[in-house]
Design an enzyme around this catalytic site. Structure first.
Site, PDB file in Angstrom:
ATOM      1  N   MET A  33      14.680  14.187  56.785  1.00 20.15           N
ATOM      2  CA  MET A  33      14.405  12.882  56.180  1.00 20.15           C
ATOM      3  C   MET A  33      15.729  12.199  55.823  1.00 20.15           C
ATOM      4  O   MET A  33      15.764  11.283  54.999  1.00 20.15           O
ATOM      5  CB  MET A  33      13.518  13.041  54.949  1.00 20.15           C
ATOM      6  CG  MET A  33      12.157  13.641  55.302  1.00 20.15           C
ATOM      7  SD  MET A  33      10.848  13.245  54.137  1.00 20.15           S
ATOM      8  CE  MET A  33      11.480  13.975  52.648  1.00 20.15           C
ATOM      9  N   HIS A  37      22.961  16.944  54.216  1.00 20.06           N
ATOM     10  CA  HIS A  37      23.940  17.769  53.526  1.00 20.06           C
ATOM     11  C   HIS A  37      24.233  18.993  54.395  1.00 20.06           C
ATOM     12  O   HIS A  37      23.713  19.114  55.507  1.00 20.06           O
ATOM     13  CB  HIS A  37      23.436  18.151  52.129  1.00 20.06           C
ATOM     14  CG  HIS A  37      22.040  18.706  52.136  1.00 20.06           C
ATOM     15  ND1 HIS A  37      21.736  19.934  52.681  1.00 20.06           N
ATOM     16  CD2 HIS A  37      20.865  18.183  51.701  1.00 20.06           C
ATOM     17  CE1 HIS A  37      20.439  20.158  52.562  1.00 20.06           C
ATOM     18  NE2 HIS A  37      19.877  19.108  51.979  1.00 20.06           N
ATOM     19  N   HIS A  40      21.374  20.811  56.179  1.00 20.67           N
ATOM     20  CA  HIS A  40      20.918  20.227  57.448  1.00 20.67           C
ATOM     21  C   HIS A  40      21.934  20.529  58.563  1.00 20.67           C
ATOM     22  O   HIS A  40      21.551  20.866  59.675  1.00 20.67           O
ATOM     23  CB  HIS A  40      20.809  18.700  57.328  1.00 20.67           C
ATOM     24  CG  HIS A  40      19.797  18.216  56.341  1.00 20.67           C
ATOM     25  ND1 HIS A  40      20.148  17.556  55.188  1.00 20.67           N
ATOM     26  CD2 HIS A  40      18.445  18.276  56.343  1.00 20.67           C
ATOM     27  CE1 HIS A  40      19.047  17.217  54.531  1.00 20.67           C
ATOM     28  NE2 HIS A  40      18.009  17.648  55.192  1.00 20.67           N
ATOM     29  N   GLN A  64       3.891  12.187  53.283  1.00 21.30           N
ATOM     30  CA  GLN A  64       4.069  13.419  52.503  1.00 21.30           C
ATOM     31  C   GLN A  64       4.483  13.158  51.060  1.00 21.30           C
ATOM     32  O   GLN A  64       4.800  14.079  50.333  1.00 21.30           O
ATOM     33  CB  GLN A  64       5.045  14.369  53.208  1.00 21.30           C
ATOM     34  CG  GLN A  64       6.483  13.903  53.270  1.00 21.30           C
ATOM     35  CD  GLN A  64       7.340  14.825  54.123  1.00 21.30           C
ATOM     36  OE1 GLN A  64       7.267  14.762  55.345  1.00 21.30           O
ATOM     37  NE2 GLN A  64       8.134  15.676  53.512  1.00 21.30           N
ATOM     38  N   LYS A 152      14.757  27.119  52.406  1.00 28.74           N
ATOM     39  CA  LYS A 152      14.563  26.637  51.037  1.00 28.74           C
ATOM     40  C   LYS A 152      13.125  26.124  50.844  1.00 28.74           C
ATOM     41  O   LYS A 152      12.526  26.319  49.806  1.00 28.74           O
ATOM     42  CB  LYS A 152      15.548  25.520  50.690  1.00 28.74           C
ATOM     43  CG  LYS A 152      15.436  25.120  49.223  1.00 28.74           C
ATOM     44  CD  LYS A 152      16.414  24.055  48.848  1.00 28.74           C
ATOM     45  CE  LYS A 152      15.943  22.685  49.216  1.00 28.74           C
ATOM     46  NZ  LYS A 152      14.768  22.209  48.445  1.00 28.74           N
ATOM     47  N   SER A 189      18.673  17.128  49.292  1.00 25.96           N
ATOM     48  CA  SER A 189      18.980  15.693  49.191  1.00 25.96           C
ATOM     49  C   SER A 189      18.678  15.191  47.794  1.00 25.96           C
ATOM     50  O   SER A 189      19.285  14.245  47.304  1.00 25.96           O
ATOM     51  CB  SER A 189      18.156  14.906  50.207  1.00 25.96           C
ATOM     52  OG  SER A 189      18.354  15.451  51.489  1.00 25.96           O
TER      53      SER A 189
END
Ligand code: PAF
Length: 284
Positions: A33, A37, A40, A64, A152, A189
């Site tokens: 999305m 960081h 990703h 979502q 995560k 994020s």
């Protein structure tokens, strides 16, 4: 800039991917999305090692987010994201509009039952339907050989694996390990929402996980006592409010009372208005 290709439409992606597939290339997809960081980028780097061509999608998926959640304030750093992906060696960035993903008349929803009722699912009703649906759409557009997701989001990962198996989507799901800040905070994020004091106190999550792992190493197997110790460590951070904390089976996400096999200790904690999730696998 290297030579990342920026595409906005399904048709453009289809054309590019068809060319790659005709050339016998293995295609990797990293759905995101944005507000990218190191977590990703580590997925992109794994993807580059496993696939011949890597597409990253950036799509802040309205389906979502619940009402009252952070859809309208979700961090957006498109220019930086594009640069980071280019530097990381991704081949294509797919950055569709909402209408491109959910065209007029769209009426399908993917619901994975059994894995979506507890943990985050209990507090974010409909969230995983939104995640499963958008991932099914992205898989349908890109038809990747492999897709990459972070550990995560353990519940998300379990839901996507189940969906891919149940619907025979033919996509290999690869999980990348959680990347952490030097003080142990899992990269997310949403960390950018934390004020300096909340940010400082948020390191309590990973400290509490270290305490849990320590207890297990000393022979503790009782979920109640392990979770009690985690609560105690997090209790020392006055800005923290635990939303849920549970020891569950990593595949079924069912509650575990006694640690007999590797189990997932999953947590959601508010620091101020910011909700953080994290997890650790505890091995007896
Ligand atoms: O983990 C995320 O960023 C999102 O849930 C995903 C998988 C990109 C679907 O929108």
């Amino acid at each position: 800039m290297n030579d990342i290709t920026l595409l906005r439409t399904v048709e453009q992606v289809r054309k590019l991917v068809d060319r790659w597939r005709t050339a016998g290339m293995r295609i990797g997809l990293v759905p995101t999305m944005g507000a990218l960081h190191q977590g990703h980028l580590s997925l992109v780097s794994i993807a580059i090692g496993e696939a011949d061509r890597v597409i990253v999608s950036i799509f802040v998926n309205p389906a979502q987010f619940g009402s009252g959640e952070d859809l309208s304030s979700y961090p957006s750093t498109f220019d930086e994201d594009l640069m980071k992906l280019d530097e990381a060696g991704a081949h294509c960035l797919f950055f569709p509009s909402v209408d491109e993903i959910y065209p007029f008349g769209f009426s399908t929803s993917v619901h994975v039952s059994g894995l979506t009722e507890n943990l985050c699912g209990k507090y974010r009703p409909g969230h995983f339907d939104g995640v499963a649906t958008v991932c099914a759409i992205l898989f349908g557009i890109v038809r990747p050989d492999i897709a990459f997701f972070g550990e995560k989001d353990a519940q998300q990962l379990a839901v996507i694996r189940r969906m891919v198996d149940d619907l025979n989507l033919g996509v290999l799901v690869h999980a990348g390990e959680t990347i952490r800040e030097p003080d142990g905070l899992a990269m997310s994020s949403r960390n950018s929402y934390l004020n300096p004091e909340e940010r400082k106190q948020s390191a309590a999550i990973s400290r509490s996980f270290s305490r849990a792992a320590e207890l297990v190493a000393e022979g503790e197997r009782n979920a109640g006592r392990i979770c009690g110790a985690v609560r105690e460590v997090i209790g020392n951070a006055p800005l923290a409010t635990i939303q849920y904390l549970e020891l569950v089976d990593p595949d079924t996400l069912k509650h575990v009372e006694k640690l007999k096999a590797p189990a997932l200790l999953a947590i959601a904690v508010y620091f101020g208005h910011t909700r953080l999730i994290d997890n650790i696998v505890l091995k007896p």
